[in-house]
Each structure stands twice: as structure tokens, then as C-alpha cells.
Design an enzyme around this catalytic site. Structure first.
Site, PDB file in Angstrom:
ATOM      1  N   ASP A 255      -1.596  -0.821  -9.557  1.00  0.00           N
ATOM      2  CA  ASP A 255      -1.765  -2.253  -9.354  1.00  0.00           C
ATOM      3  C   ASP A 255      -1.735  -2.930 -10.725  1.00  0.00           C
ATOM      4  OD1 ASP A 255      -2.006  -2.425  -6.575  1.00  0.00           O
ATOM      5  OD2 ASP A 255      -4.135  -1.924  -6.630  1.00  0.00           O
TER       6      ASP A 255
ATOM      7  N   GLU B  32       0.825  -1.217   0.000  1.00  0.00           N
ATOM      8  CA  GLU B  32       0.000   0.000   0.000  1.00  0.00           C
ATOM      9  C   GLU B  32       0.857   1.264   0.000  1.00  0.00           C
ATOM     10  OE1 GLU B  32      -2.718  -1.068  -0.649  1.00  0.00           O
ATOM     11  OE2 GLU B  32      -2.879  -2.995   0.342  1.00  0.00           O
TER      12      GLU B  32
ATOM     13  N   ASP C  64      -4.419  -7.934   2.926  1.00  0.00           N
ATOM     14  CA  ASP C  64      -5.586  -8.204   2.085  1.00  0.00           C
ATOM     15  C   ASP C  64      -6.830  -8.464   2.931  1.00  0.00           C
ATOM     16  OD1 ASP C  64      -4.320  -8.607  -0.794  1.00  0.00           O
ATOM     17  OD2 ASP C  64      -3.030  -9.582   0.656  1.00  0.00           O
TER      18      ASP C  64
ATOM     19  N   ARG D 177       4.916   9.291  -6.316  1.00  0.00           N
ATOM     20  CA  ARG D 177       3.891   9.099  -7.348  1.00  0.00           C
ATOM     21  C   ARG D 177       3.435  10.438  -7.910  1.00  0.00           C
ATOM     22  NH1 ARG D 177      -2.050   8.366  -7.825  1.00  0.00           N
ATOM     23  NH2 ARG D 177      -2.304   9.215  -5.718  1.00  0.00           N
TER      24      ARG D 177
END
Length: 527
Positions: free
Chosen positions: A345, A183, A456, A235
Site C-alpha cells: 500500500d 486487495e 473500504d 508477490r
């Protein structure tokens, strides 16, 4: 022509969903990702890498749990029959969907042929692409544990990292230098642990860099380095939004394939049961297009592959032109070569957005003519440019930007359970292992602890989807962990056959070393 680079970064991950019984929902997750994402991505990368006019470059994280699934021969043997069932069910496609059904049939056929050709082993294909310079393969935490929530026991974080590094080297033949933090989550001091495990670079969301100390001179358009020696990339949201957003980005185009409408919901339950599918569920057989932003599922129109392909070419050019304009603006404001980092992803490409692999292929073909240089993260660092010293800020790329998606009313109960188990593991290992039999039990206890820590399950609890499955998985692995610890100390002998069954179900990380949980020395006091 722009002077600057674009680094595309994909993160491929699935939780450990191996089941001893074929036909499980979790097994479907893996096989659909193989069919729609991993196989098409490899095909695109190999084709682009073989073309002398292209220079494809991609950084890609392969999580250790995904590597365990890819290397599982039992699972590999089931994929062919799984494809065959879907080829049979595709004959039940309703009238008016001829082109869409033919498109899916072609996908199934290519996957079956490719699977047979490589003997069900994709790892050598990833290795060859890395050796050719097309891929820069990153690791991840062993079971995608959300590291900021494991920091109560730094040994637990170290075990996640060291297990990942060993598994990556065992299966791919080289030690990883880069890591996709689960993450993209960071906390103070994590960089020191990463460096101690041999890792050198990672990605953060933009605010992880922009709120760092000091604020980076070049923002997210150049990597920074921490005093511990860990490089971080930020990012660029402007480069990710057009691809990421299903509502405002390319995947929402009316001509692209609809994700949520699946033949598995339309076929009679008895038809599915005859083929070993116990209840209606998505099958990966999607025959409709998005049709419109507010179009209901029942009103979706048949998918037209030719029209979708034309949209792919258009959107790839649009994306590259946007990046070229961005780089040109940055070039005038920076005294070094600007870098745009676009992380995603991997499952977005092919699974969530069916045309995603084709879009990447179009990017590779069009990038030279649009003046955008493609690079990997490792290539960027290998140039030897000086990096600004910066201590990043705690952050993640999850909703809210920090840790609240994995720490909230739905899943907070698991944090003290993780911490209690981690402390018990550290205490037991630090006392000494003892006999070889005790070591084997302790190693298996480490596997169960790592599996319980997968982010998850916390994500699913918050999302409210298959919550019973997520809760059962956490409790199953924690229950096995405590039972193994009791057996080591002789307080509760294991039932006959129990250990063998657990080892068969949770047969991953053969190089796991319980010594990774040995107590770390206390950190020095602040000056």
C-alpha cells in the site's frame, strides 16, 4: 553481482471522501495522505529521476476514487488552510520536542510550497514521471469494489472495470494496461473480463500463482499468462516482510517516528474547536519516536530526525543486500532472469511509516552499487520473454489469504444488498434507457451503486474502527440508488433539490455509462 530484477509496486487508494463541509474526519484522511505520502513520494521520485546516476523505477496504482479526489478543485482549495491550521497548532508542542517540531514544521512548509507551485494539481506530475519511464501507472476497480463478492452479477464487475479505465484515461491521458486488483483478489473467470476491458497485467499474492493450474515452473519469480491473455505477477513475501511488518520489520525500529502518538490527542478540546476541529483526533502532528516494541504511548520519547535518517540509510542497504542474495540464489536455479515483486500500500510510505519515502529514495540511490536492477511491471513484459500458461487460483492478500476478511459476521449483510441492487441495475438498463432525463438518472444510480460497493466500508466494519461511518455510507448510497430507480420508472418523484444535492456530493466519474450494466450473454457450457 546478482543477475535479476526487483519490481517495487505501490497501490495508492482512498475511498471517495469528498464532503461539502470542511473539517470532516474523512477529509482529514485525504489531507494527511497528501501531506505525509503523496507529496513526499512525488518529491523523491522527481529528485531521483533528475539524477543521471540513478535509474528509479516504480509501478504505482492510482485508484479512480483517489484520482477523483486529486482532481477535485474544491478539495484542493481547502488543503492550504488545513496546513495553516496545523502550522498554528504546532506552536503548542511541549518543551523538549524542538527537533521533532522543527521537522514537522519543515514538512508542512514544503507541502505548502509544493502545493502552491503546482496550483494544487498533482496529476501532471504523475504524468511526467510516467512519460520519463520512472513510473508505470496502474488503475484499480472504480471504487475498489471487492470483485469476488460482486461476481453474482458479472455486469457489476465489468462496470467497475470499464469505469476505472475511462477515468484513468480521462485524467492521466493514457489507457491503463495494468491493474491493481482490489486487495489483490481473484476468482475464476475474472481474467476474461479484465482482458475484455483492455487490461493486460495484474498482481496476485503468492498462493494465487502457486496454487494455479499447472503450478508455475518458476514459482512467483516470473510472470505467468492465462489462456485468456492476462499476465499475472506473484508477490514475493521475503521481499515485503522487512518493509511491511511494524513488529518484525524496519518500521518498528525504536528511532523511527511513532504513528499512534499525535499532538491532536494531547491538546485541549477547546483549543481544537477554536480552529474548526470539533473533537480530539489525529492531526498529522507526531513528535515522538517508537522508542521500543513494548513501550506504552505515554512513555514514548521525543523524535530525533537525525538518528532516524541514519537508520534509513542502514535499512535501505540491508534491504538491497537481502534482495541481491535472493537473486543470486535464484540465478543458479532458473534459466531466465529472476524477478522479485514487492507490492505495498502506498500509504505505508510516509503515513504509516513516516520515513518510508526517504527509504525509497535511499533504495534508488543505492540500488546500482548493490547490483539490484529496478524495473516496472510493464518493462518486464515488454522484453518479450515467453510466459508459462497458468490459470491462477482464487486468492487475495487479505488476512487468511482468501475472502473471509470481507465476508464474515460483521459485514456479510451487505453482500445480498449489493447483489440485489446489481441485478436491478442490470435488469433496468437491459430494458432500454429511454429519454435523456432517464439516462442521467440511471447514470447517477450507477455512481451510487459503485460507491456502495467500495471494499473500504466492509474492511472498516470488520476492523471495528469507524463502523457507524462505514454503515452509514453503505446505506446512504444504496438508499439513493433505489430512490433513483423508482424515479426513473415514475413510481416516486424526487423532492425538489434532492437530485442536485446528490450530484454535488457524489460528483465523480463524469464519463460513467449506465450501458456498462447491460446484460452479458450467458457463458458457453463447459466442454
Amino acid at each position: 553481482m546478482a543477475t535479476g530484477d526487483l519490481a517495487l509496486v505501490l497501490h495508492a487508494h482512498l475511498p471517495y471522501v469528498h464532503s461539502s463541509e470542511p473539517g470532516s474526519l474523512e477529509e482529514d484522511w485525504y489531507f494527511q495522505a497528501l501531506l505525509e505520502c503523496y507529496l513526499p513520494l512525488l518529491e523523491v521520485l522527481e529528485s531521483a529521476g533528475a539524477d543521471p546516476l540513478q535509474r528509479p523505477r516504480l509501478s504505482m496504482g492510482l485508484s479512480p476514487t483517489l484520482l477523483s479526489l486529486l482532481s477535485n478543485t474544491e478539495l484542493s482549495a481547502r488543503f492550504g488552510p488545513w496546513l495553516a491550521v496545523r502550522q498554528e497548532l504546532l506552536h503548542q508542542a511541549p518543551a523538549g520536542h524542538t527537533a521533532a517540531a522543527a521537522n514537522v514544521a519543515q514538512l508542512l512548509g514544503r507541502a505548502s510550497h509544493a502545493w502552491q507551485l503546482c496550483g494544487g494539481d498533482l496529476l501532471p506530475r504523475f504524468q511526467r514521471l510516467q512519460q520519463a519511464g520512472v513510473l508505470d501507472l496502474l488503475t484499480c476497480a472504480a471504487t475498489h469494489g471487492y470483485l469476488p463478492l460482486l461476481r453474482d452479477s458479472p455486469e457489476a464487475v465489468r462496470a467497475q472495470l470499464l469505469t476505472a479505465v475511462r477515468e484513468h484515461q480521462r485524467l492521466l491521458g493514457v489507457r491503463p494496461q495494468g491493474i491493481w486488483l482490489p486487495e489483490c483478489a481473484f476468482y475464476e473467470g475474472l481474467d476474461r473480463l479484465l482482458v475484455s476491458c483492455g487490461l493486460r497485467y495484474a498482481i496476485l499474492d503468492a498462493h494465487g500463482l502457486l496454487h494455479g493450474q499447472p503450478r508455475p515452473r518458476y514459482g512467483v519469480y516470473a510472470p505467468v499468462c492465462t489462456p485468456a491473455g492476462m499476465a499475472f505477477f506473484g508477490r514475493d513475501s521475503e521481499s515485503t516482510l522487512p518493509v511491511w511488518s511494524a513488529r518484525d520489520g524496519y518500521p518498528g525500529d525504536p528511532s523511527y517516528r511513532e504513528f499512534h502518538r499525535d499532538l491532536g490527542w494531547d491538546l485541549p478540546a477547546d483549543e481544537l474547536e477554536q480552529r474548526g476541529i470539533p473533537c480530539p483526533r489525529p492531526l498529522g502532528l507526531k513528535l515522538h519516536r517508537v522508542s521500543g516494541r513494548d513501550c506504552s504511548l505515554d512513555a514514548k520519547q521525543p523524535y530525533e530526525p537525525g538518528e532516524a535518517q541514519r537508520c534509513v540509510q542502514r535499512d535501505a542497504v540491508h534491504f538491497l543486500q537481502g534482495r541481491a542474495r535472493h537473486l543470486q540464489r535464484l540465478e543458479g536455479a532458473m534459466d531466465r532472469r529472476p524477478l522479485l515483486v514487492a507490492p505495498f500500500d502506498a500509504e505505508l510510505f510516509g503515513h504509516w511509516w513516516f520515513e518510508g519515502p526517504q527509504f525509497l529514495g535511499a533504495l534508488f540511490r543505492q540500488a546500482p552499487s548493490q547490483g539490484v536492477g529496478l524495473v516496472t511491471l510493464r518493462e518486464t513484459l515488454s522484453r518479450g520473454d515467453a510466459l508459462q500458461l497458468c490459470q491462477p487460483s482464487p486468492s487475495s492478500w487479505g488476512q487468511g489469504g482468501y475472502h473471509n476478511y470481507w465476508l464474515n459476521d460483521s459485514n456479510a449483510w451487505v453482500i445480498p444488498e449489493w447483489n440485489r441492487a446489481s441485478r436491478a441495475m442490470v435488469e433496468r438498463v437491459s430494458r432500454g434507457v429511454g429519454s435523456e432525463a432517464a439516462r442521467e438518472l440511471l447514470d447517477q444510480a450507477g455512481r451510487e451503486l459503485l460507491l456502495a460497493q467500495s471494499s473500504d466500508w466492509s474492511f472498516i466494519l470488520k476492523a471495528g474502527t469507524t463502523t457507524d461511518l462505514a454503515r452509514e455510507r453503505i446505506q446512504r448510497h444504496l438508499g439513493r440508488f433505489w430512490r433513483l430507480l423508482e424515479a426513473i420508472d415514475g413510481t416516486a418523484p424526487l423532492p425538489e433539490g434532492w437530485l442536485e444535492e446528490v450530484r454535488r456530493e457524489d460528483a465523480l466519474f463524469p464519463l460513467l455509462n449506465a450501458a456498462d450494466w447491460t446484460r452479458l450473454p450467458a457463458p458457453p457450457p463447459p466442454p
